[in-house]
Design a protein around this motif. Structure first.
Motif, short mmCIF file in Angstrom:
data_model
loop_
_atom_site.label_atom_id
_atom_site.label_comp_id
_atom_site.label_asym_id
_atom_site.label_seq_id
_atom_site.Cartn_x
_atom_site.Cartn_y
_atom_site.Cartn_z
N PHE A 135 12.19 5.88 0.09
CA PHE A 135 13.32 5.49 -0.76
C PHE A 135 13.82 6.74 -1.49
O PHE A 135 13.05 7.62 -1.83
CB PHE A 135 12.88 4.49 -1.85
CG PHE A 135 12.25 3.22 -1.36
CD1 PHE A 135 12.96 2.02 -1.40
CD2 PHE A 135 10.94 3.21 -0.89
CE1 PHE A 135 12.38 0.84 -0.98
CE2 PHE A 135 10.35 2.03 -0.46
CZ PHE A 135 11.07 0.84 -0.51
N ASP A 136 15.11 6.78 -1.76
CA ASP A 136 15.62 7.73 -2.74
C ASP A 136 15.23 7.21 -4.11
O ASP A 136 15.42 6.02 -4.40
CB ASP A 136 17.14 7.86 -2.62
CG ASP A 136 17.56 8.41 -1.27
OD1 ASP A 136 16.82 9.23 -0.70
OD2 ASP A 136 18.63 8.00 -0.79
N ASN A 139 0.84 -1.20 0.00
CA ASN A 139 0.00 0.00 0.00
C ASN A 139 0.87 1.25 0.00
O ASN A 139 2.10 1.18 -0.07
CB ASN A 139 -0.93 0.00 1.23
CG ASN A 139 -2.35 -0.40 0.89
OD1 ASN A 139 -2.96 0.13 -0.02
ND2 ASN A 139 -2.88 -1.38 1.62
N GLY A 140 0.20 2.41 0.09
CA GLY A 140 0.84 3.66 0.44
C GLY A 140 1.78 4.27 -0.57
O GLY A 140 2.61 5.12 -0.22
N LEU A 141 1.67 3.91 -1.87
CA LEU A 141 2.56 4.49 -2.86
C LEU A 141 2.36 6.00 -2.97
O LEU A 141 1.24 6.50 -2.96
CB LEU A 141 2.32 3.86 -4.23
CG LEU A 141 2.97 2.51 -4.50
CD1 LEU A 141 2.42 1.90 -5.78
CD2 LEU A 141 4.49 2.63 -4.56
N GLY A 142 3.46 6.71 -3.09
CA GLY A 142 3.42 8.15 -3.30
C GLY A 142 4.81 8.66 -3.61
O GLY A 142 5.82 7.96 -3.36
N TYR A 179 7.47 6.67 -1.58
CA TYR A 179 6.93 6.10 -0.35
C TYR A 179 6.18 4.81 -0.65
O TYR A 179 5.57 4.65 -1.71
CB TYR A 179 5.96 7.10 0.32
CG TYR A 179 6.59 8.40 0.70
CD1 TYR A 179 7.34 8.53 1.87
CD2 TYR A 179 6.46 9.53 -0.13
CE1 TYR A 179 7.92 9.74 2.22
CE2 TYR A 179 7.05 10.73 0.22
CZ TYR A 179 7.78 10.83 1.39
OH TYR A 179 8.36 12.03 1.72
N LEU A 180 6.21 3.90 0.32
CA LEU A 180 5.57 2.60 0.19
C LEU A 180 5.21 2.13 1.60
O LEU A 180 5.98 2.36 2.54
CB LEU A 180 6.53 1.60 -0.46
CG LEU A 180 6.10 0.12 -0.52
CD1 LEU A 180 4.97 -0.07 -1.52
CD2 LEU A 180 7.30 -0.76 -0.87
N SER A 181 4.05 1.49 1.74
CA SER A 181 3.70 0.94 3.04
C SER A 181 3.30 -0.52 2.92
O SER A 181 3.00 -1.02 1.83
CB SER A 181 2.55 1.75 3.68
OG SER A 181 1.31 1.43 3.09
N ASP A 182 3.31 -1.19 4.06
CA ASP A 182 2.71 -2.51 4.21
C ASP A 182 1.68 -2.37 5.32
O ASP A 182 2.03 -2.14 6.48
CB ASP A 182 3.76 -3.56 4.56
CG ASP A 182 3.21 -5.00 4.42
OD1 ASP A 182 2.02 -5.22 4.75
OD2 ASP A 182 3.97 -5.89 4.00
N SER A 183 0.39 -2.51 4.95
CA SER A 183 -0.68 -2.23 5.90
C SER A 183 -1.13 -3.44 6.70
O SER A 183 -2.06 -3.34 7.51
CB SER A 183 -1.88 -1.62 5.16
OG SER A 183 -2.35 -2.51 4.16
N HIS A 184 -0.48 -4.58 6.51
CA HIS A 184 -0.90 -5.75 7.27
C HIS A 184 -0.69 -5.51 8.77
O HIS A 184 0.28 -4.85 9.17
CB HIS A 184 -0.11 -6.99 6.83
CG HIS A 184 -0.71 -8.26 7.31
ND1 HIS A 184 -0.43 -8.78 8.56
CD2 HIS A 184 -1.62 -9.10 6.74
CE1 HIS A 184 -1.12 -9.89 8.73
NE2 HIS A 184 -1.85 -10.11 7.65
N PRO A 185 -1.59 -6.04 9.63
CA PRO A 185 -1.44 -5.83 11.08
C PRO A 185 -0.09 -6.27 11.63
O PRO A 185 0.36 -5.73 12.65
CB PRO A 185 -2.58 -6.67 11.67
CG PRO A 185 -3.62 -6.73 10.59
CD PRO A 185 -2.86 -6.74 9.31
N LEU A 186 0.56 -7.22 10.99
CA LEU A 186 1.87 -7.66 11.47
C LEU A 186 3.01 -6.74 11.04
O LEU A 186 4.14 -6.91 11.51
CB LEU A 186 2.16 -9.08 10.99
CG LEU A 186 1.21 -10.18 11.47
CD1 LEU A 186 1.62 -11.53 10.92
CD2 LEU A 186 1.16 -10.21 13.01
#
Length: 304
Positions: free
Chosen positions: A188-189, A162-165, A174-181
Protein backbone atom coordinates in the motif's frame (compact mmCIF):
# COMPACT_ATOMS: atom_id res chain seq x y z
CA UNK A 1 14.84 -16.89 -10.23
CA UNK A 2 15.94 -16.47 -6.63
CA UNK A 3 19.42 -17.13 -5.32
CA UNK A 4 19.60 -19.75 -2.62
CA UNK A 5 21.68 -18.33 0.18
CA UNK A 6 23.26 -20.58 2.77
CA UNK A 7 24.32 -18.62 5.84
CA UNK A 8 24.73 -20.50 9.10
CA UNK A 9 21.47 -20.85 11.03
CA UNK A 10 21.89 -21.16 14.80
CA UNK A 11 19.25 -22.38 17.22
CA UNK A 12 19.21 -20.04 20.22
CA UNK A 13 17.65 -22.45 22.72
CA UNK A 14 19.37 -25.49 24.20
CA UNK A 15 18.28 -29.10 23.81
CA UNK A 16 16.57 -29.10 27.21
CA UNK A 17 14.34 -26.12 26.50
CA UNK A 18 10.72 -27.02 25.73
CA UNK A 19 9.58 -25.74 22.32
CA UNK A 20 6.83 -23.19 21.83
CA UNK A 21 3.51 -24.37 20.48
CA UNK A 22 3.21 -21.21 18.38
CA UNK A 23 6.25 -18.98 18.67
CA UNK A 24 5.52 -15.52 17.25
CA UNK A 25 6.26 -11.79 17.30
CA UNK A 26 10.03 -11.59 17.89
CA UNK A 27 11.08 -8.08 18.95
CA UNK A 28 14.67 -6.98 19.55
CA UNK A 29 14.71 -4.34 22.27
CA UNK A 30 17.79 -2.21 21.67
CA UNK A 31 17.67 -0.65 25.16
CA UNK A 32 18.12 -4.09 26.76
CA UNK A 33 20.00 -5.87 23.99
CA UNK A 34 17.45 -8.64 24.47
CA UNK A 35 15.08 -10.61 22.27
CA UNK A 36 11.41 -10.94 23.20
CA UNK A 37 8.78 -13.17 21.61
CA UNK A 38 5.47 -14.86 22.49
CA UNK A 39 4.10 -18.39 22.68
CA UNK A 40 0.45 -17.92 21.77
CA UNK A 41 -1.26 -21.03 23.25
CA UNK A 42 0.94 -20.96 26.37
CA UNK A 43 -0.09 -17.29 26.94
CA UNK A 44 3.57 -16.37 27.45
CA UNK A 45 5.91 -13.52 26.74
CA UNK A 46 9.53 -14.72 26.69
CA UNK A 47 12.77 -12.73 26.97
CA UNK A 48 16.20 -14.07 26.06
CA UNK A 49 19.38 -12.18 26.77
CA UNK A 50 21.30 -13.57 23.84
CA UNK A 51 24.80 -12.87 25.18
CA UNK A 52 24.24 -14.65 28.51
CA UNK A 53 21.47 -17.07 27.58
CA UNK A 54 19.37 -15.85 30.53
CA UNK A 55 15.69 -16.58 29.85
CA UNK A 56 12.65 -15.05 31.56
CA UNK A 57 8.97 -15.90 31.02
CA UNK A 58 5.75 -14.13 31.91
CA UNK A 59 2.28 -15.73 31.73
CA UNK A 60 -0.66 -13.54 30.71
CA UNK A 61 -4.35 -14.09 31.56
CA UNK A 62 -5.17 -14.94 27.92
CA UNK A 63 -3.48 -15.78 24.63
CA UNK A 64 -1.01 -13.14 23.47
CA UNK A 65 -0.15 -12.99 19.77
CA UNK A 66 1.89 -9.82 19.20
CA UNK A 67 3.82 -7.26 21.21
CA UNK A 68 5.47 -3.86 20.92
CA UNK A 69 7.22 -1.68 23.51
CA UNK A 70 6.86 1.93 24.52
CA UNK A 71 9.89 4.04 25.49
CA UNK A 72 9.49 3.08 29.16
CA UNK A 73 9.65 -0.65 28.47
CA UNK A 74 5.95 -1.32 28.91
CA UNK A 75 4.37 -3.76 26.46
CA UNK A 76 1.45 -3.15 24.12
CA UNK A 77 0.02 -6.62 23.49
CA UNK A 78 -2.56 -7.89 21.02
CA UNK A 79 -4.47 -10.67 22.76
CA UNK A 80 -7.76 -12.57 22.55
CA UNK A 81 -10.17 -9.94 23.83
CA UNK A 82 -8.36 -6.74 22.87
CA UNK A 83 -5.23 -4.64 23.15
CA UNK A 84 -3.56 -4.51 26.56
CA UNK A 85 -0.88 -2.52 28.38
CA UNK A 86 1.36 -5.04 30.13
CA UNK A 87 3.94 -4.26 32.79
CA UNK A 88 6.51 -7.04 33.16
CA UNK A 89 8.14 -7.68 36.54
CA UNK A 90 11.92 -7.86 36.51
CA UNK A 91 11.98 -11.35 37.99
CA UNK A 92 9.49 -12.86 35.59
CA UNK A 93 6.14 -14.59 36.04
CA UNK A 94 4.23 -11.60 37.50
CA UNK A 95 2.52 -9.17 35.16
CA UNK A 96 0.20 -6.22 35.49
CA UNK A 97 -2.39 -6.08 32.70
CA UNK A 98 -4.78 -3.28 31.71
CA UNK A 99 -7.13 -3.35 28.73
CA UNK A 100 -6.64 -0.41 26.38
CA UNK A 101 -9.17 -1.01 23.62
CA UNK A 102 -11.12 -3.72 21.86
CA UNK A 103 -13.00 -3.97 18.58
CA UNK A 104 -16.45 -5.44 18.26
CA UNK A 105 -15.64 -9.04 17.35
CA UNK A 106 -18.32 -10.48 15.01
CA UNK A 107 -17.58 -14.03 16.22
CA UNK A 108 -16.69 -15.41 19.64
CA UNK A 109 -13.64 -17.49 18.60
CA UNK A 110 -11.43 -14.58 17.51
CA UNK A 111 -8.20 -12.94 18.61
CA UNK A 112 -5.57 -10.50 17.45
CA UNK A 113 -2.76 -11.98 15.38
CA UNK A 114 0.22 -10.23 13.76
CA UNK A 115 1.04 -6.71 14.95
CA UNK A 116 3.75 -4.04 15.16
CA UNK A 117 4.30 -0.28 15.09
CA UNK A 118 4.70 1.83 11.98
CA UNK A 119 7.70 4.19 11.69
CA UNK A 120 5.72 6.92 13.50
CA UNK A 121 4.88 4.70 16.48
CA UNK A 122 1.26 3.82 15.72
CA UNK A 123 0.44 0.22 16.62
CA UNK A 124 -1.20 -1.91 13.93
CA UNK A 125 -2.70 -5.37 14.37
CA UNK A 126 -5.28 -7.58 12.72
CA UNK A 127 -7.87 -10.02 13.98
CA UNK A 128 -8.66 -13.58 12.90
CA UNK A 129 -11.03 -16.45 13.60
CA UNK A 130 -8.91 -18.94 15.54
CA UNK A 131 -10.29 -21.99 13.73
CA UNK A 132 -8.31 -21.69 10.51
CA UNK A 133 -10.16 -24.65 9.01
CA UNK A 134 -13.29 -22.49 8.96
CA UNK A 135 -11.59 -20.14 6.45
CA UNK A 136 -13.76 -17.32 7.81
CA UNK A 137 -12.86 -13.93 6.25
CA UNK A 138 -13.99 -12.02 9.34
CA UNK A 139 -10.50 -10.70 10.11
CA UNK A 140 -9.90 -6.95 10.13
CA UNK A 141 -6.88 -4.67 10.43
CA UNK A 142 -6.84 -1.90 13.05
CA UNK A 143 -4.68 1.08 13.99
CA UNK A 144 -4.15 2.17 17.60
CA UNK A 145 -2.63 5.65 17.88
CA UNK A 146 -0.62 7.57 20.45
CA UNK A 147 -3.81 9.28 21.70
CA UNK A 148 -5.25 5.90 22.67
CA UNK A 149 -7.80 5.74 19.87
CA UNK A 150 -8.57 2.43 18.16
CA UNK A 151 -9.57 3.00 14.55
CA UNK A 152 -12.53 1.54 12.74
CA UNK A 153 -11.46 -1.43 10.59
CA UNK A 154 -8.97 -0.13 8.02
CA UNK A 155 -8.90 -3.37 5.98
CA UNK A 156 -11.50 -6.12 6.19
CA UNK A 157 -12.14 -9.51 4.61
CA UNK A 158 -8.96 -11.12 5.98
CA UNK A 159 -8.81 -14.81 6.90
CA UNK A 160 -5.39 -14.98 8.61
CA UNK A 161 -3.85 -11.49 8.84
CA UNK A 162 -0.05 -11.41 8.83
CA UNK A 163 3.07 -9.88 7.32
CA UNK A 164 2.88 -6.28 8.56
CA UNK A 165 5.90 -4.17 7.69
CA UNK A 166 6.92 -0.72 6.46
CA UNK A 167 9.58 0.50 4.07
CA UNK A 168 12.54 2.32 5.69
CA UNK A 169 11.00 5.72 4.91
CA UNK A 170 7.58 4.54 6.08
CA UNK A 171 5.78 5.34 2.82
CA UNK A 172 5.00 1.73 1.84
CA UNK A 173 3.01 -0.63 4.08
CA UNK A 174 2.98 -4.41 3.62
CA UNK A 175 0.31 -6.87 4.70
CA UNK A 176 -0.27 -10.56 4.03
CA UNK A 177 -2.98 -13.16 4.39
CA UNK A 178 -1.29 -16.47 5.21
CA UNK A 179 -4.34 -18.70 4.94
CA UNK A 180 -3.86 -21.57 2.44
CA UNK A 181 -6.74 -20.20 0.37
CA UNK A 182 -5.08 -16.76 0.07
CA UNK A 183 -1.24 -16.79 0.28
CA UNK A 184 -1.08 -13.13 -0.78
CA UNK A 185 1.20 -10.24 0.15
CA UNK A 186 -0.06 -6.72 -0.59
CA UNK A 187 1.67 -3.35 -0.69
CA UNK A 188 0.00 0.00 0.00
CA UNK A 189 1.03 3.61 -0.37
CA UNK A 190 1.17 4.84 3.23
CA UNK A 191 0.47 8.40 4.35
CA UNK A 192 2.94 8.91 7.19
CA UNK A 193 1.03 11.93 8.51
CA UNK A 194 -2.46 10.42 8.70
CA UNK A 195 -1.55 6.73 9.00
CA UNK A 196 -3.82 5.82 6.09
CA UNK A 197 -2.87 3.09 3.59
CA UNK A 198 -4.08 3.55 0.01
CA UNK A 199 -3.65 1.99 -3.44
CA UNK A 200 -3.68 -1.66 -2.39
CA UNK A 201 -1.99 -3.96 -4.90
CA UNK A 202 -0.51 -7.46 -4.97
CA UNK A 203 3.15 -7.30 -4.01
CA UNK A 204 3.85 -11.04 -4.16
CA UNK A 205 1.63 -14.06 -4.75
CA UNK A 206 2.97 -17.01 -2.78
CA UNK A 207 0.79 -19.36 -4.77
CA UNK A 208 3.68 -18.98 -7.21
CA UNK A 209 6.31 -19.79 -4.57
CA UNK A 210 6.82 -22.20 -1.69
CA UNK A 211 4.93 -21.87 1.58
CA UNK A 212 2.46 -19.42 3.08
CA UNK A 213 3.37 -15.79 3.86
CA UNK A 214 3.55 -15.45 7.65
CA UNK A 215 5.36 -12.77 9.68
CA UNK A 216 7.84 -10.40 8.07
CA UNK A 217 10.66 -7.89 8.49
CA UNK A 218 12.03 -5.12 6.27
CA UNK A 219 15.80 -4.65 5.99
CA UNK A 220 17.73 -1.38 5.69
CA UNK A 221 17.80 -1.75 1.90
CA UNK A 222 13.99 -1.81 1.81
CA UNK A 223 13.74 -5.51 0.97
CA UNK A 224 10.91 -7.51 2.53
CA UNK A 225 11.71 -10.78 4.33
CA UNK A 226 8.78 -13.15 4.77
CA UNK A 227 8.61 -16.42 6.69
CA UNK A 228 7.40 -19.09 4.27
CA UNK A 229 5.35 -21.19 6.67
CA UNK A 230 5.08 -24.89 5.74
CA UNK A 231 8.18 -24.57 3.53
CA UNK A 232 10.96 -24.03 6.10
CA UNK A 233 12.20 -20.95 4.23
CA UNK A 234 12.82 -17.24 4.56
CA UNK A 235 12.13 -15.39 1.32
CA UNK A 236 13.44 -11.92 0.49
CA UNK A 237 11.58 -9.78 -2.02
CA UNK A 238 13.02 -6.57 -3.46
CA UNK A 239 10.89 -3.39 -3.27
CA UNK A 240 9.74 -4.24 -6.81
CA UNK A 241 8.33 -7.58 -5.61
CA UNK A 242 11.06 -9.77 -7.11
CA UNK A 243 12.17 -12.82 -5.10
CA UNK A 244 15.95 -12.50 -4.96
CA UNK A 245 17.04 -14.61 -1.99
CA UNK A 246 15.90 -17.57 0.05
CA UNK A 247 17.30 -19.09 3.23
CA UNK A 248 16.44 -22.53 4.59
CA UNK A 249 15.76 -22.87 8.32
CA UNK A 250 15.52 -26.18 10.25
CA UNK A 251 11.86 -25.67 11.24
CA UNK A 252 9.10 -26.40 8.73
CA UNK A 253 6.83 -23.60 10.02
CA UNK A 254 8.86 -20.40 10.50
CA UNK A 255 6.37 -17.83 11.74
CA UNK A 256 7.93 -14.36 12.03
CA UNK A 257 11.34 -12.72 11.75
CA UNK A 258 12.92 -9.59 13.20
CA UNK A 259 16.31 -7.92 12.91
CA UNK A 260 18.39 -7.53 16.05
CA UNK A 261 21.79 -8.01 17.61
CA UNK A 262 24.28 -5.29 18.45
CA UNK A 263 24.64 -4.22 14.82
CA UNK A 264 21.08 -5.18 13.80
CA UNK A 265 22.61 -7.66 11.37
CA UNK A 266 21.03 -10.80 12.83
CA UNK A 267 17.64 -12.06 11.71
CA UNK A 268 15.81 -13.81 14.55
CA UNK A 269 13.16 -16.32 13.51
CA UNK A 270 10.38 -17.85 15.63
CA UNK A 271 8.60 -21.04 14.61
CA UNK A 272 5.49 -23.13 15.18
CA UNK A 273 5.52 -26.76 16.26
CA UNK A 274 3.26 -28.86 13.98
CA UNK A 275 0.71 -31.13 15.62
CA UNK A 276 2.22 -34.22 13.99
CA UNK A 277 5.63 -35.12 12.63
CA UNK A 278 7.52 -32.41 14.51
CA UNK A 279 11.32 -32.39 14.43
CA UNK A 280 13.55 -31.54 17.38
CA UNK A 281 13.87 -27.97 16.07
CA UNK A 282 10.23 -27.12 15.41
CA UNK A 283 8.90 -24.53 17.87
CA UNK A 284 12.31 -23.06 18.64
CA UNK A 285 13.96 -19.71 17.83
CA UNK A 286 16.78 -19.29 15.35
CA UNK A 287 19.36 -16.67 14.43
CA UNK A 288 20.84 -16.13 10.98
CA UNK A 289 23.22 -13.53 9.57
CA UNK A 290 21.61 -12.77 6.22
CA UNK A 291 24.31 -10.40 4.97
CA UNK A 292 22.18 -7.27 5.41
CA UNK A 293 21.14 -5.17 8.39
CA UNK A 294 17.75 -4.12 9.65
CA UNK A 295 16.36 -1.08 11.42
CA UNK A 296 15.47 -0.65 15.09
CA UNK A 297 11.92 -1.80 15.85
CA UNK A 298 9.79 1.33 16.31
CA UNK A 299 8.40 1.95 19.79
CA UNK A 300 4.80 2.87 20.48
CA UNK A 301 4.58 6.67 20.52
CA UNK A 302 1.98 6.93 23.27
CA UNK A 303 2.03 6.37 27.01
CA UNK A 304 0.86 2.96 28.29
Amino acid sequence: MSATFNPRVERLEGAGQAPAGVGESPVWRVAEQALYWVDIPAQKIVRLRVDSGARTEWVLPEKVACIAFDRHGKVLAGCETGLFAVTLSDAGSDVSVRKLAAPSFPFTDMRFNDGRCDRQGRFWSGTMVQDMAAANPAGELYRYDAQGVLSAPVIDGLITQNGLGWSPDGTIMYLSDSHPLRRQIWAFDYDVESGEPRNRRVFADLNEHAGRPDGAAVDADGCYWICANDAGLLLRFTPEGKLDRQVAVPAIKPSMCAFGGRDLDTLFVTSIRPATGASEHDGHVFAVRPGVSGLPEPEFAGEL
